[in-house]
Design a protein around this motif. Structure first.
Motif, short mmCIF file in Angstrom:
data_model
loop_
_atom_site.label_atom_id
_atom_site.label_comp_id
_atom_site.label_asym_id
_atom_site.label_seq_id
_atom_site.Cartn_x
_atom_site.Cartn_y
_atom_site.Cartn_z
N ARG A 1 10.31 -8.71 18.73
CA ARG A 1 10.58 -7.54 17.90
C ARG A 1 11.99 -7.60 17.32
NH1 ARG A 1 7.72 -4.42 14.95
NH2 ARG A 1 9.37 -4.88 13.46
N ALA A 2 12.93 -8.05 18.13
CA ALA A 2 14.31 -8.16 17.66
C ALA A 2 14.42 -9.17 16.53
CB ALA A 2 15.23 -8.55 18.82
N ALA A 3 13.69 -10.29 16.64
CA ALA A 3 13.70 -11.29 15.57
C ALA A 3 13.10 -10.72 14.30
CB ALA A 3 12.95 -12.53 16.02
N LEU A 4 11.99 -9.99 14.43
CA LEU A 4 11.38 -9.36 13.26
C LEU A 4 12.32 -8.34 12.62
CD1 LEU A 4 7.66 -8.72 14.31
CD2 LEU A 4 8.45 -10.19 12.45
N ASP A 5 12.99 -7.56 13.47
CA ASP A 5 13.92 -6.56 12.95
C ASP A 5 15.05 -7.23 12.18
OD1 ASP A 5 12.43 -4.51 14.03
OD2 ASP A 5 13.71 -4.25 15.80
N ARG A 6 15.50 -8.37 12.67
CA ARG A 6 16.58 -9.08 11.97
C ARG A 6 16.10 -9.58 10.61
NH1 ARG A 6 20.45 -13.87 14.45
NH2 ARG A 6 21.62 -14.27 12.53
N ALA B 1 15.83 -6.61 8.31
CA ALA B 1 17.12 -6.14 7.80
C ALA B 1 17.59 -7.00 6.62
CB ALA B 1 18.17 -6.17 8.91
N MET B 2 17.07 -8.23 6.55
CA MET B 2 17.42 -9.11 5.44
C MET B 2 16.44 -8.97 4.28
SD MET B 2 18.70 -12.64 7.31
CE MET B 2 17.40 -12.79 8.55
N GLY B 3 15.44 -8.10 4.45
CA GLY B 3 14.47 -7.88 3.38
C GLY B 3 13.49 -9.01 3.20
N LEU B 4 13.17 -9.71 4.30
CA LEU B 4 12.37 -10.93 4.19
C LEU B 4 10.94 -10.80 4.71
CD1 LEU B 4 15.01 -13.61 5.28
CD2 LEU B 4 14.41 -12.83 2.97
N ILE B 5 10.54 -9.62 5.17
CA ILE B 5 9.19 -9.45 5.68
C ILE B 5 8.53 -8.25 5.03
CG2 ILE B 5 9.61 -10.59 7.89
CD1 ILE B 5 10.01 -7.87 9.18
N TYR B 6 7.21 -8.24 5.07
CA TYR B 6 6.46 -7.12 4.51
C TYR B 6 5.15 -6.96 5.26
CZ TYR B 6 3.91 -10.76 1.85
OH TYR B 6 3.17 -11.86 1.48
N PRO B 7 4.62 -5.73 5.31
CA PRO B 7 3.35 -5.49 6.00
C PRO B 7 2.18 -5.89 5.10
CG PRO B 7 4.20 -3.43 5.15
CD PRO B 7 5.24 -4.47 4.84
N ILE C 1 2.38 -8.71 9.70
CA ILE C 1 3.71 -8.81 9.09
C ILE C 1 3.89 -10.24 8.60
CG2 ILE C 1 6.19 -8.52 9.38
CD1 ILE C 1 4.56 -5.94 9.70
N ARG C 2 4.21 -10.36 7.31
CA ARG C 2 4.36 -11.68 6.70
C ARG C 2 5.80 -11.95 6.27
NH1 ARG C 2 -0.26 -14.43 5.23
NH2 ARG C 2 -2.22 -13.26 5.49
N LEU C 3 6.14 -13.22 6.22
CA LEU C 3 7.44 -13.66 5.70
C LEU C 3 7.33 -13.85 4.20
CD1 LEU C 3 10.32 -14.90 6.26
CD2 LEU C 3 9.16 -17.13 6.29
N ASP C 4 8.28 -13.32 3.47
CA ASP C 4 8.35 -13.57 2.03
C ASP C 4 9.10 -14.88 1.84
OD1 ASP C 4 9.07 -13.63 -0.71
OD2 ASP C 4 8.94 -11.45 -0.84
N ALA C 5 8.36 -15.95 1.66
CA ALA C 5 8.96 -17.29 1.63
C ALA C 5 9.90 -17.47 0.45
CB ALA C 5 7.85 -18.34 1.59
N ARG C 6 9.54 -16.94 -0.69
CA ARG C 6 10.39 -17.11 -1.88
C ARG C 6 11.75 -16.44 -1.64
NH1 ARG C 6 9.02 -18.75 -6.82
NH2 ARG C 6 6.80 -18.49 -6.32
N ARG C 7 11.74 -15.23 -1.10
CA ARG C 7 13.00 -14.54 -0.82
C ARG C 7 13.80 -15.27 0.25
NH1 ARG C 7 12.67 -7.95 -0.86
NH2 ARG C 7 11.99 -7.69 -3.02
#
Length: 287
Positions: free
Chosen positions: A85-90, A93-99, A146-152
């Protein structure tokens, strides 16, 4: 003069069935490559719908029978959800994940649209078309992945490629994947699956760092996934270990062994009188 760095490897099975010859080869290889360092066991039990305590007991018994030992206590992923959860939160905070609310059928339908053309196949299957990309994390629900926005992610790092060294596959070569090829060929991977709070990609990166793993040993089938893991290591400011992607143990038809291949389960060979040395010979290890 500083001493030689200790090599630390791990074998990380999921207790969802009996260990087979492929597991034996993977575990014995990891232990051998640790040399005078440390071999660890990690239980990957994030999928609580399929993992069973009896399978964990059985796999530990099989590994001890093969002559392997490891320090206690054993790390279990089911007890490390706060770390994930802490890794996801980090990353959030960088704007790199989305539901993502898309189901497999939704993704298949989107990719089959005439304007999409042939879908690229990545380590996790068809590359996600980005239907939910841009949804805010504030709107995430319990049924979202929850996915990683690879381009960002690549834009934030300011890097045009991701790479790693493998001491088994062309050991003097740094294996590289351009950012554009990652985005098009791997895409926005899932970092937390519905009902789990994490995924293989996220948990393995967080756990390898937590355990100080310096050499990751696993099958060649996970070679492409390593680019995902190295990208996550860069984003989370975690060390990148060396890698060793070994050959796979296959059946007579050339298929990779799976846990459904009970006929090749170690416990059955044991019941038939096989010795640990016999198992080593079966998987091509004679030392």
């Amino acid at each position: 003069m500083a001493g030689r760095a200790v090599t630390r490897t791990r074998f990380a099975p999921s207790p969802t069935g009996p260990l087979h010859l492929g597991h034996a080869y993977a575990a014995l290889t990891a232990a051998a490559l640790a040399e005078e360092g440390q071999f660890l066991l990690r239980i990957e039990d994030i999928d609580q719908t399929r993992c069973r305590p009896e399978w964990e007991t059985a796999l530990c018994d099989d590994l001890h029978w093969l002559g392997l030992n490891w320090p206690l206590p054993v790390m279990r992923q089911s007890g490390r959800l706060p770390a994930y959860r802490a890794a996801l939160d980090r990353l959030g905070a960088m704007g790199l994940i989305y539901p993502c609310r898309c189901r497999r059928a939704d993704i298949t339908s989107a990719l089959s649209a005439p304007q999409e053309g042939a879908a690229a196949i990545g380590p996790d299957g068809p590359v996600y078309p980005g239907t939910c990309r841009g949804r805010p994390m504030a709107g995430a629900g319990s049924q979202d992945a929850i996915r990683l926005d690879a381009r960002r992610a690549f834009a934030l790092l300011g890097e045009e490629e991701v790479g790693f060294h493998d001491d088994c596959v062309m050991p003097d070569t740094r294996h590289r994947l351009a950012a554009a090829d990652f985005i098009d060929g791997i895409g926005d991977v899932v970092l937390a699956r519905r009902g789990m709070g994490t995924s293989y990609h996220l948990s393995v990166v967080v756990d390898d760092a937590a355990q100080g793993i310096t050499l990751v040993t696993r099958g060649k089938d996970l070679f492409d996934s390593t680019f995902i893991h190295v990208l996550l290591q860069r984003l989370l400011d975690l060390p990148t270990p060396l890698y060793h992607h070994h050959r796979l143990i296959r059946d007579a038809a050339g298929r990779r062994l799976a846990k459904r291949d009970d006929a090749r389960a170690i416990r059955l060979y044991r019941a038939e009188g096989a010795t640990p040395a016999d198992i080593r010979r079966m998987v091509g290890l004679t030392g």
